[in-house]
Design a protein around this motif. Structure first.
Motif, mmCIF file in Angstrom:
data_model
loop_
_atom_site.group_PDB
_atom_site.id
_atom_site.type_symbol
_atom_site.label_atom_id
_atom_site.label_comp_id
_atom_site.label_asym_id
_atom_site.label_seq_id
_atom_site.Cartn_x
_atom_site.Cartn_y
_atom_site.Cartn_z
ATOM 1 N N ARG A 148 0.926 -1.229 -0.244
ATOM 2 C CA ARG A 148 0.092 -0.624 -0.250
ATOM 3 C C ARG A 148 0.787 1.114 0.075
ATOM 4 N N ARG A 149 0.709 2.602 -0.403
ATOM 5 C CA ARG A 149 1.191 3.528 -0.883
ATOM 6 C C ARG A 149 0.285 4.440 -0.183
ATOM 7 N N PRO A 150 1.083 5.575 -0.104
ATOM 8 C CA PRO A 150 0.494 6.441 1.123
ATOM 9 C C PRO A 150 -0.431 7.346 -0.079
ATOM 10 N N ASP A 151 -0.260 7.261 -0.973
ATOM 11 C CA ASP A 151 -1.759 8.623 -2.105
ATOM 12 C C ASP A 151 -2.947 7.452 -1.875
ATOM 13 N N GLY A 152 -2.792 6.040 -1.102
ATOM 14 C CA GLY A 152 -4.113 5.026 -1.461
ATOM 15 C C GLY A 152 -3.728 4.158 -2.452
ATOM 16 N N ARG A 153 -3.096 4.182 -3.684
ATOM 17 C CA ARG A 153 -2.541 2.259 -4.684
ATOM 18 C C ARG A 153 -2.371 1.684 -3.382
ATOM 19 N N GLY A 154 -1.696 0.779 -4.658
ATOM 20 C CA GLY A 154 -1.640 -0.491 -4.218
ATOM 21 C C GLY A 154 -2.158 -1.913 -2.793
ATOM 22 N N TRP A 155 -1.080 -2.395 -2.805
ATOM 23 C CA TRP A 155 -2.343 -4.083 -2.551
ATOM 24 C C TRP A 155 -1.537 -4.641 -1.344
ATOM 25 N N VAL A 156 -2.008 -5.563 -0.695
ATOM 26 C CA VAL A 156 -1.543 -6.469 0.159
ATOM 27 C C VAL A 156 -1.334 -7.933 -0.701
ATOM 28 N N THR A 157 -0.329 -8.462 0.205
ATOM 29 C CA THR A 157 -0.467 -10.043 -0.295
ATOM 30 C C THR A 157 -0.459 -10.357 1.233
ATOM 31 N N LEU A 158 -1.366 -11.306 0.893
ATOM 32 C CA LEU A 158 -1.438 -11.942 2.280
ATOM 33 C C LEU A 158 -1.313 -13.717 2.087
ATOM 34 N N LEU A 159 -1.789 -14.518 3.050
ATOM 35 C CA LEU A 159 -0.786 -15.749 3.761
ATOM 36 C C LEU A 159 -2.147 -16.727 3.301
ATOM 37 N N ASP A 160 -3.228 -18.079 2.887
ATOM 38 C CA ASP A 160 -3.643 -18.420 3.906
ATOM 39 C C ASP A 160 -3.467 -19.086 4.278
ATOM 40 N N PRO A 161 -4.204 -20.143 5.309
ATOM 41 C CA PRO A 161 -3.526 -20.364 6.648
ATOM 42 C C PRO A 161 -2.689 -21.767 6.158
ATOM 43 N N GLU A 162 -2.402 -22.673 5.047
ATOM 44 C CA GLU A 162 -1.545 -23.367 4.540
ATOM 45 C C GLU A 162 -0.913 -22.279 4.198
ATOM 46 N N GLY A 163 -0.066 -20.876 4.090
ATOM 47 C CA GLY A 163 1.324 -20.430 3.223
ATOM 48 C C GLY A 163 0.814 -20.130 1.815
ATOM 49 N N ASN A 164 -0.500 -20.433 1.081
ATOM 50 C CA ASN A 164 -0.633 -19.976 -0.185
ATOM 51 C C ASN A 164 -0.681 -18.173 -0.063
ATOM 52 N N GLU A 165 -0.123 -17.717 -1.426
ATOM 53 C CA GLU A 165 -0.108 -16.540 -1.538
ATOM 54 C C GLU A 165 -1.118 -16.267 -2.260
ATOM 55 N N PHE A 166 -1.865 -14.847 -1.683
ATOM 56 C CA PHE A 166 -2.920 -13.593 -2.699
ATOM 57 C C PHE A 166 -2.929 -12.739 -2.588
ATOM 58 N N CYS A 167 -3.371 -11.931 -3.339
ATOM 59 C CA CYS A 167 -3.115 -10.351 -3.588
ATOM 60 C C CYS A 167 -4.846 -10.200 -3.004
ATOM 61 N N ILE A 168 -5.025 -9.175 -2.410
ATOM 62 C CA ILE A 168 -6.169 -8.253 -2.150
ATOM 63 C C ILE A 168 -5.483 -6.276 -3.332
ATOM 64 N N GLU A 169 -6.589 -6.276 -3.869
ATOM 65 C CA GLU A 169 -6.234 -4.922 -4.381
ATOM 66 C C GLU A 169 -7.474 -4.433 -4.148
ATOM 67 N N ARG A 170 -7.505 -2.670 -4.321
ATOM 68 C CA ARG A 170 -8.011 -1.826 -4.231
ATOM 69 C C ARG A 170 -10.252 -2.178 -4.412
ATOM 70 N N SER A 171 -11.047 -1.769 -3.933
ATOM 71 C CA SER A 171 -12.130 -2.216 -4.538
ATOM 72 C C SER A 171 -12.395 -0.962 -5.772
ATOM 73 N N GLN A 172 -12.882 -1.122 -6.837
ATOM 74 C CA GLN A 172 -13.446 -0.613 -8.236
ATOM 75 C C GLN A 172 -13.830 0.920 -7.685
ATOM 76 N N SER A 173 -14.621 0.932 -6.782
ATOM 77 C CA SER A 173 -15.073 2.543 -6.204
ATOM 78 C C SER A 173 -13.570 2.918 -6.094
ATOM 79 N N GLU A 174 -12.454 2.598 -5.268
ATOM 80 C CA GLU A 174 -11.845 2.996 -5.020
ATOM 81 C C GLU A 174 -10.765 3.090 -6.376
ATOM 82 N N VAL A 175 -10.506 2.677 -7.162
ATOM 83 C CA VAL A 175 -10.024 2.710 -8.128
ATOM 84 C C VAL A 175 -10.370 3.984 -8.909
ATOM 85 N N THR A 176 -11.571 4.152 -9.299
ATOM 86 C CA THR A 176 -12.598 5.391 -9.560
ATOM 87 C C THR A 176 -12.445 6.834 -9.029
ATOM 88 N N SER A 177 -12.208 6.315 -7.801
ATOM 89 C CA SER A 177 -12.420 7.567 -7.095
ATOM 90 C C SER A 177 -11.213 8.548 -7.286
#
Length: 124
Positions: free
Chosen positions: A95-124
């Motif tokens: 995540r960046r100070p300007d609100g952009r970016g994403w977070v990479t998480l690990l599920d309980p077995e260590g598999n990576e996945f990312c959470i991006e900004r919602s569409q409303s965050e991207v267009t606002s």
């Protein structure tokens, strides 16, 4: 050709499927039970389901493929917080100070996945 499932190797398929069911809101297949070697999380058509299959090997390296999720009912940060309460952990925070970016998480077995900004965050 259609993409039918995204398949995850797993030490405990039912438990991991249950985690992902809570993350996505999609149901675990009626045939899935604790101790099963294969458990399906059923996605709404035409989205592919998530299939969890028991394997004897532990995860040892970074995934070569991972899933990027975009929240529909929450902001990125609200979704990250919600998923952390379900048992995920933060792997990398982009995540960046300007609100952009994403977070990479690990599920309980260590598999990576990312959470991006919602569409409303991207267009606002």
């Amino acid at each position: 050709m259609i993409l039918r499932h995204v398949t995850f190797d797993s030490a405990r398929p039912y438990e991991l499927a249950t985690f992902w069911s809570k993350v996505t809101g999609w149901p675990v297949s009626d045939s899935g039970e604790p101790g099963d070697d294969e458990v399906l999380v059923e996605a709404p058509a035409p989205v592919p389901g998530m299939l969890f299959i028991a394997v004897p090997d532990a995860k040892t390296v970074k995934n070569r493929v991972h899933i990027d999720w975009q929240p529909t009912d929450h902001t990125r940060d609200e979704e990250v917080d919600r998923i952390l309460t379900l048992g995920a952990t933060i792997h990398e925070d982009h995540r960046r100070p300007d609100g952009r970016g994403w977070v990479t998480l690990l599920d309980p077995e260590g598999n990576e996945f990312c959470i991006e900004r919602s569409q409303s965050e991207v267009t606002s």
